[in-house]
Scaffold this active site. Sequence first.
Site, PDB file in Angstrom:
ATOM      1  N   ASP A 105       0.869  -1.177   0.000  1.00  0.00           N
ATOM      2  CA  ASP A 105       0.000   0.000   0.000  1.00  0.00           C
ATOM      3  C   ASP A 105       0.912   1.236   0.000  1.00  0.00           C
ATOM      4  O   ASP A 105       1.457   1.621  -1.040  1.00  0.00           O
ATOM      5  CB  ASP A 105      -0.894  -0.110   1.245  1.00  0.00           C
ATOM      6  CG  ASP A 105      -1.902   0.995   1.396  1.00  0.00           C
ATOM      7  OD1 ASP A 105      -2.088   1.763   0.459  1.00  0.00           O
ATOM      8  OD2 ASP A 105      -2.530   1.103   2.479  1.00  0.00           O
ATOM      9  N   ARG A 167     -10.981 -12.646   5.975  1.00  0.00           N
ATOM     10  CA  ARG A 167      -9.787 -13.288   5.405  1.00  0.00           C
ATOM     11  C   ARG A 167     -10.133 -14.532   4.595  1.00  0.00           C
ATOM     12  O   ARG A 167      -9.424 -14.909   3.682  1.00  0.00           O
ATOM     13  CB  ARG A 167      -8.841 -13.751   6.522  1.00  0.00           C
ATOM     14  CG  ARG A 167      -8.138 -12.641   7.260  1.00  0.00           C
ATOM     15  CD  ARG A 167      -7.010 -13.232   8.096  1.00  0.00           C
ATOM     16  NE  ARG A 167      -6.567 -12.338   9.142  1.00  0.00           N
ATOM     17  CZ  ARG A 167      -5.735 -11.309   8.971  1.00  0.00           C
ATOM     18  NH1 ARG A 167      -5.269 -11.034   7.781  1.00  0.00           N
ATOM     19  NH2 ARG A 167      -5.377 -10.553   9.991  1.00  0.00           N
TER      20      ARG A 167
HETATM   21  P1  IMP Z   1       1.913  -0.384   3.765  1.00  0.00           P
HETATM   22  O1  IMP Z   1       2.979  -0.358   4.804  1.00  0.00           O
HETATM   23  O2  IMP Z   1       1.093   0.875   3.738  1.00  0.00           O
HETATM   24  O3  IMP Z   1       2.416  -0.744   2.383  1.00  0.00           O
HETATM   25  O4  IMP Z   1       0.858  -1.472   4.232  1.00  0.00           O
HETATM   26  C1  IMP Z   1       0.939  -2.764   3.974  1.00  0.00           C
HETATM   27  C2  IMP Z   1       0.122  -3.579   4.974  1.00  0.00           C
HETATM   28  O5  IMP Z   1      -1.097  -2.935   5.350  1.00  0.00           O
HETATM   29  C3  IMP Z   1      -0.273  -4.866   4.310  1.00  0.00           C
HETATM   30  O6  IMP Z   1       0.658  -5.878   4.592  1.00  0.00           O
HETATM   31  C4  IMP Z   1      -1.652  -5.145   4.893  1.00  0.00           C
HETATM   32  O7  IMP Z   1      -1.534  -5.944   6.049  1.00  0.00           O
HETATM   33  C5  IMP Z   1      -2.210  -3.797   5.274  1.00  0.00           C
HETATM   34  N1  IMP Z   1      -3.130  -3.266   4.239  1.00  0.00           N
HETATM   35  C6  IMP Z   1      -2.891  -2.252   3.385  1.00  0.00           C
HETATM   36  N2  IMP Z   1      -3.943  -2.044   2.580  1.00  0.00           N
HETATM   37  C7  IMP Z   1      -4.869  -2.962   2.932  1.00  0.00           C
HETATM   38  C8  IMP Z   1      -6.192  -3.259   2.441  1.00  0.00           C
HETATM   39  O8  IMP Z   1      -6.730  -2.649   1.500  1.00  0.00           O
HETATM   40  N3  IMP Z   1      -6.837  -4.284   3.055  1.00  0.00           N
HETATM   41  C9  IMP Z   1      -6.292  -4.999   4.083  1.00  0.00           C
HETATM   42  N4  IMP Z   1      -5.065  -4.766   4.563  1.00  0.00           N
HETATM   43  C10 IMP Z   1      -4.356  -3.744   4.003  1.00  0.00           C
END
Ligand code: IMP
Length: 179
Positions: A105, A167
């Site tokens: 994300d 999930r």
């Molecule tokens: P980042 O550090 O913002 O890249 O977030 C990554 C983590 O956030 C992922 O490993 C997911 O566990 C969680 N995450 C981010 N977006 C989503 C989503 O749309 N649905 C569920 N979990 C998410």
Amino acid sequence: MTNKYCRGDIDILLSAEDIHKRVAEIGSQISKDYQGRDVLLVTVLNGSFIFCADLVRNIDLDCKVDFMSVSSYLGTQTQGKVKVVSGIKEDIIGKDVIIIEDIVDKGFTLDFLIREISLKKPKSIKTCVFLDKKCAREKEVIVNYSCFEIGNDFVVGYGLDCDGFFRTLPYVGKIKESV
Ligand code: IMP
Ligand code: MG
């Protein structure tokens, strides 16, 4: 705690069929790219457990699989901080590591994982993500294998949760804006 949403509140974005086809393609690509190498698949729990289980059955290599757990999110809100909850048990030195992650994300989690695993001196590190929310990126991170690129929506299913729920859905969807 019970789920505040129901399955009818979800709009399907990726069907189980689309997912299985694409995961098989990525599995055979990895099988080709890593022939004859000493591969360790590092799966990030909890979100990647279903992706990993499907992907490994499409990877035709004698590789090992290990798991680590990090926390970074609370519900739909980022906490902004990543920490290791449980680490890898396998020896990483000299291994070709592929990080298996459910979704990238903002990029903070994957960036943290790459830096954390690099400290253990693998031969190489690549990343394989089920979903890539490219448009949400705040930290630049290299994604070597990606099944699907999606928009900036909070999605659930196929391992991804909302407060621990959804999930187990075989598809990926987003919660309807009307609920
Ligand atoms: P980042 O550090 O913002 O890249 O977030 C990554 C983590 O956030 C992922 O490993 C997911 O566990 C969680 N995450 C981010 N977006 C989503 C989503 O749309 N649905 C569920 N979990 C998410
Ligand atoms: Mg995750």
